[in-house]
Design a protein around this motif. Structure first.
Motif, PDB file in Angstrom:
ATOM      1  N   LEU A 223     -12.951   1.639   8.001  1.00 42.68           N
ATOM      2  CA  LEU A 223     -13.764   2.671   7.374  1.00 42.68           C
ATOM      3  C   LEU A 223     -14.012   2.356   5.904  1.00 42.68           C
ATOM      4  O   LEU A 223     -15.146   2.443   5.414  1.00 42.68           O
ATOM      5  N   GLU A 237     -20.159   5.809  12.495  1.00 41.80           N
ATOM      6  CA  GLU A 237     -19.893   6.506  13.754  1.00 41.80           C
ATOM      7  C   GLU A 237     -20.074   5.561  14.936  1.00 41.80           C
ATOM      8  O   GLU A 237     -19.253   5.522  15.861  1.00 41.80           O
ATOM      9  N   ILE A 242     -16.024   6.941  16.505  1.00 38.68           N
ATOM     10  CA  ILE A 242     -15.397   8.209  16.150  1.00 38.68           C
ATOM     11  C   ILE A 242     -16.475   9.288  16.085  1.00 38.68           C
ATOM     12  O   ILE A 242     -17.538   9.054  15.491  1.00 38.68           O
ATOM     13  N   ARG A 244     -18.820  12.143  14.851  1.00 39.18           N
ATOM     14  CA  ARG A 244     -19.296  12.316  13.474  1.00 39.18           C
ATOM     15  C   ARG A 244     -18.475  13.341  12.705  1.00 39.18           C
ATOM     16  O   ARG A 244     -18.143  13.144  11.542  1.00 39.18           O
ATOM     17  N   LEU A 247     -15.241  11.886  11.692  1.00 40.61           N
ATOM     18  CA  LEU A 247     -15.474  10.849  10.701  1.00 40.61           C
ATOM     19  C   LEU A 247     -15.657  11.457   9.313  1.00 40.61           C
ATOM     20  O   LEU A 247     -15.088  10.971   8.324  1.00 40.61           O
TER      21      LEU A 247
END
Length: 337
Positions: A223, A237, A242, A244, A247
């Motif tokens: 990330l 995403e 993951i 949204r 995230l």
């Protein structure tokens, strides 16, 4: 490589035979490594490297996961205190762990299926996540120990007064059709679970926990890399898989931990009108920025009525999170200057 930590482990294979190994943490030119090798060391083939890189956070998670796996297999450290555990004989007194260990060994999916079906219906009725109604482990405890009364249900880990009052009668109705050949109270379970079985179960829980920790560390690393490389939330995403909403929550958490996520925030807010951002920041000054719901209600809901569909509300909350990061960062800069 310079060894900075070393601890030996032993595992009994019989009355007189002992298998030995050791866990190590080493460093060479800024590169950390952690792993395991047998004693006597059989060269590269006898060595397992659990992690190699520059992240101490990832190294620590790999260390804990690896050690838990070896202890699950029966190895015990000569230097005690690994994994921040209390001594085994103290853990043995944790009755809840004994019950959970026993239930995990005997609780088949066939036994638990009717309870899962009840939980699914109850979660849909209450419009909440299934695990908030009852966890998989709680369902397994009911399926294995089959309580017949509310008092017996309260003896199972996880079933406090509030949960028993709310779901107890329905759970007992589900359990009524299940056979039972044991009695309450459940102190007999302590004799039914051996020390080796409990130890293996405890270290399995540790291994699973630290395995999740490794995944979170690696996910965090990806990330942060994506943010530095200029990825959008939509791109992250897709790349990380993951949802949204989750995230955005993790990006918010990264900001709280002190990581620089402002470049991503700036990109996501580029198409938001400056007037709207000013309105949100003014509301945060007046209402505080800890809770977003009062700000959402002031700006995006009329007379308490929700604005638009659930998806639209979720995007508005996402926008508020991004603006809050910017608001807090600008406040921190002002405080420094």
């Amino acid at each position: 490589m310079e060894i900075v930590f070393l601890n030996r482990f032993e595992r009994a294979l019989g009355k007189s035979e002992v298998e030995r190994g050791q866990v190590f943490i080493g460093e060479y030119q800024g590169i950390w490594s952690v792993g395991w090798h047998s004693i006597p060391d059989q060269g590269e083939d006898g060595r397992m490297t659990w992690y190699e890189g520059t992240s101490w956070e990832e190294l620590l998670a790999s260390f804990r996961y690896g050690v838990a796996g070896q202890m699950k297999l029966g190895f015990r450290p000569l230097l005690d205190g690994m994994l921040e555990d209390s001594p085994f004989w103290e853990r043995r007194q944790q009755f809840a762990s004994v019950l959970q260990c026993y239930a995990d060994r005997l609780g088949t999916e066939e036994l638990i299926a009717p309870l899962r079906q009840w939980r699914r219906a109850k979660a849909a009725e209450e419009k909440r996540s299934a695990y908030l109604v009852a966890t998989n482990r709680e369902l397994r405890l009911i399926a294995v120990f089959v309580p017949r009364t509310l008092e017996e249900l309260e003896q199972l880990p996880g079933f406090g007064k509030l949960k028993v009052e709310k779901y107890g009668p329905e759970l007992l109705e589900q359990a009524a059709a299940m056979p039972r050949d044991h009695s309450f109270p459940l102190q007999w379970v302590e004799e039914a679970v051996t020390e080796d079985q409990l130890a293996a179960w405890l270290f399995l829980q540790k291994e699973e926990k630290y395995g999740k920790d490794i995944s979170l560390v690696q996910e965090k690393k990806k990330l942060l890399t994506g943010i530095r490389q200029g990825s959008s939330i939509a791109e992250l995403e897709k790349e990380l898989g993951i949802p949204r909403r989750m995230l955005v929550e993790r990006i918010d958490r990264l900001d709280e931990e002190g990581y620089d996520v402002l470049p991503l925030v700036a990109r996501e807010l580029a198409e938001v009108a400056a007037e709207e951002i000013d309105q949100v920041e003014t509301a945060m000054q007046e209402l505080g920025d800890r809770y977003l719901k009062p700000i959402y209600q002031r700006l995006y809901a009329a007379d308490g009525a929700p604005s638009g569909a659930a998806g639209q509300a979720e995007r508005q909350y996402e926008k508020l999170r991004m603006i809050r990061i910017r608001f807090r960062r600008s406040g921190a800069k002002s405080a420094v200057s």
